[in-house]
Enzyme design. Structure first.
Site, mmCIF file in Angstrom:
data_model
loop_
_atom_site.group_PDB
_atom_site.id
_atom_site.type_symbol
_atom_site.label_atom_id
_atom_site.label_comp_id
_atom_site.label_asym_id
_atom_site.label_seq_id
_atom_site.Cartn_x
_atom_site.Cartn_y
_atom_site.Cartn_z
ATOM 1 N N SER A 125 0.684 -1.110 -0.090
ATOM 2 C CA SER A 125 -0.246 0.007 0.072
ATOM 3 C C SER A 125 0.728 1.409 0.047
ATOM 4 O O SER A 125 1.886 1.001 0.896
ATOM 5 C CB SER A 125 -0.741 0.242 1.003
ATOM 6 O OG SER A 125 -1.687 1.283 1.656
ATOM 7 N N TYR A 150 -2.061 -1.592 11.104
ATOM 8 C CA TYR A 150 -2.358 -2.131 9.625
ATOM 9 C C TYR A 150 -1.594 -1.728 8.545
ATOM 10 O O TYR A 150 -0.916 -2.164 8.022
ATOM 11 C CB TYR A 150 -3.294 -1.846 8.481
ATOM 12 C CG TYR A 150 -3.959 -1.645 7.075
ATOM 13 C CD1 TYR A 150 -4.100 -3.043 6.876
ATOM 14 C CD2 TYR A 150 -3.836 -0.341 6.722
ATOM 15 C CE1 TYR A 150 -4.172 -2.305 4.977
ATOM 16 C CE2 TYR A 150 -3.494 -0.475 5.513
ATOM 17 C CZ TYR A 150 -3.619 -1.479 4.719
ATOM 18 O OH TYR A 150 -3.760 -1.322 3.484
ATOM 19 N N LYS A 154 1.544 -4.149 6.783
ATOM 20 C CA LYS A 154 1.843 -4.082 4.697
ATOM 21 C C LYS A 154 3.164 -4.073 5.240
ATOM 22 O O LYS A 154 4.418 -4.366 4.307
ATOM 23 C CB LYS A 154 1.764 -2.765 4.385
ATOM 24 C CG LYS A 154 0.590 -2.960 4.024
ATOM 25 C CD LYS A 154 -0.172 -4.642 3.180
ATOM 26 C CE LYS A 154 -2.113 -4.140 3.012
ATOM 27 N NZ LYS A 154 -2.254 -5.832 3.097
#
Ligand code: UD1
Length: 337
Positions: A125, A150, A154
């Site tokens: 991301s 979150y 990544k």
């Protein structure tokens, strides 16, 4: 060639399954249906005329992952979407995010790394860049400390893949997505947010349908052209195609490094108000909205420099913001009819 698509019944996963099948790949999907339904398979069949193999499975079960690879020994290519992606939820329940997004990645790589050759495509991301200093953002921009579990999954995910590729036969491409929107033009598949959408476009289309009273615009005092945040909204079909091109690059041994990273965006930034105006244009509806305070954790501006994706990967976004919003609107109308 048989390709495993984890999370293949989710939003980006299902669109990628369609593009893979269109390119002649045989697809096997693993999904635990935590954020989607089995009906998505019907949409995939309606578009492609082909039914992918589907196994309902939770990748957190290491024994099941091992068993899957024993049964599908001909799978060497994996596109790994299965992950949780709600930023706020990850702050509330970090261990769920580390378990869902990290354990599953480790178990997959443990199996894949035993193969004589293995291709791995990872959903990363643009969140890894935080608020980048320079726009548009190149892949060389530094990775900033994550502001949510979150985002951290990544970053850690990227590192786990790099470390693994160094000492195994795994070759990988990390795709750093900007903001995926839209649906397949057929409206057979699309985004299915559960509960109140956190992302801008599904919130807009639900408001357009009258399911939400009005959109809250998070802040209009940012240093941008109209005071609202800027993002790079990429059509999900373009994004799906980037995965197929990336996989073909690895299969054809065209990659220059064992792990390569590409930004997947359009290269154009749009403000929240521009998105609202464009939605009003394509839908013919007036969108009720109010300006509220800033949302914690939002960066001001993020849009991609896509030179590397265009020139090295050989992929370029084809659709406009209008196309993305029109397809999202068509899908929303279809699922509410
Ligand atoms: C968000 C995540 C990002 C994640 C991505 C995955 C945050 C801060 N970022 O991206 O890490 O990879 O989702 O889907 O949560 N907006 C409104 N009103 C709304 C919703 C959004 O004004 O009701 C604005 C936001 O302030 C932002 C833009 O719309 O400027 C896009 O928001 P969103 O769709 O949530 O995406 P990101 O925040 O860019």
């Amino acid at each position: 060639m048989k390709i495993l698509v984890t999370g293949g019944l989710g939003f980006i996963g299902s669109h990628t399954v369609v593009e893979l099948q269109n390119e002649g790949f045989e697809v096997v999907i693993i999904d635990n249906l935590s954020n989607t339904t089995e009906k998505v398979i019907d949409g995939i069949v309606a578009i492609t005329g082909k039914k992918p193999i589907f196994e309902k499975m939770d990748l957190r079960d290491k024994a099941d992952v091992k068993d899957f690879f024993a049964r599908h020994s001909d799978v060497s290519g994996v596109i790994h979407f299965a992950a949780s992606k709600a930023v706020g939820e990850s702050v509330e329940n970090p261990l769920l995010y580390y378990e869902n997004n990290i354990n599953t990645l480790v178990y997959l790589l443990q199996e894949l790394s035993q193969k004589p050759e293995a291709q791995f495509i990872f959903s990363s991301s643009c969140t890894v860049y935080g608020q980048a200093e320079e726009m548009p953002i190149t892949e060389d921009a530094s990775v900033q400390p994550a502001i949510s579990p979150y985002g951290n999954t990544k970053q850690i995910g990227e590192e786990i893949i790099r470390d693994t590729a160094k000492v195994t036969n795994v070759n990988a491409i990390l795709l750093r997505y900007f903001n995926p929107i839209g649906s397949h033009p057929s409206a057979e598949i699309g985004e299915l947010p559960i509960g109140v959408p956190q992302n801008l476009v599904p919130f807009i289309t639900q408001t357009g349908m009258g399911l939400r009273e009005k959109l809250s615009v998070f802040g209009d005092d940012y240093p941008t052209i109209d005071g609202t945040c800027i993002r790079d909204y990429i059509h999900v079909v373009d994004l799906a195609k980037a995965h197929v091109v990336a996989l073909q690059r690895l299969i054809g041994n065209k990659n220059e490094q064992k792990v390569e990273t590409f930004n997947v965006g359009t290269g154009t930034g749009s403000t929240v108000l521009e998105v609202i105006n464009t939605f009003e244009k394509v839908s013919g509806k007036k969108l009720p909205y109010q300006i509220v305070g800033r949302r914690e954790g939002d960066v001001i501006t993020a849009y991609a420099n896509t030179d590397k994706a265009n020139n090295v990967l050989g992929w370029k976004a084809q659709s406009t913001l209008e196309d993305g919003l029109a397809s999202a609107w068509k899908w929303e109308q279809k699922i509410r009819s």
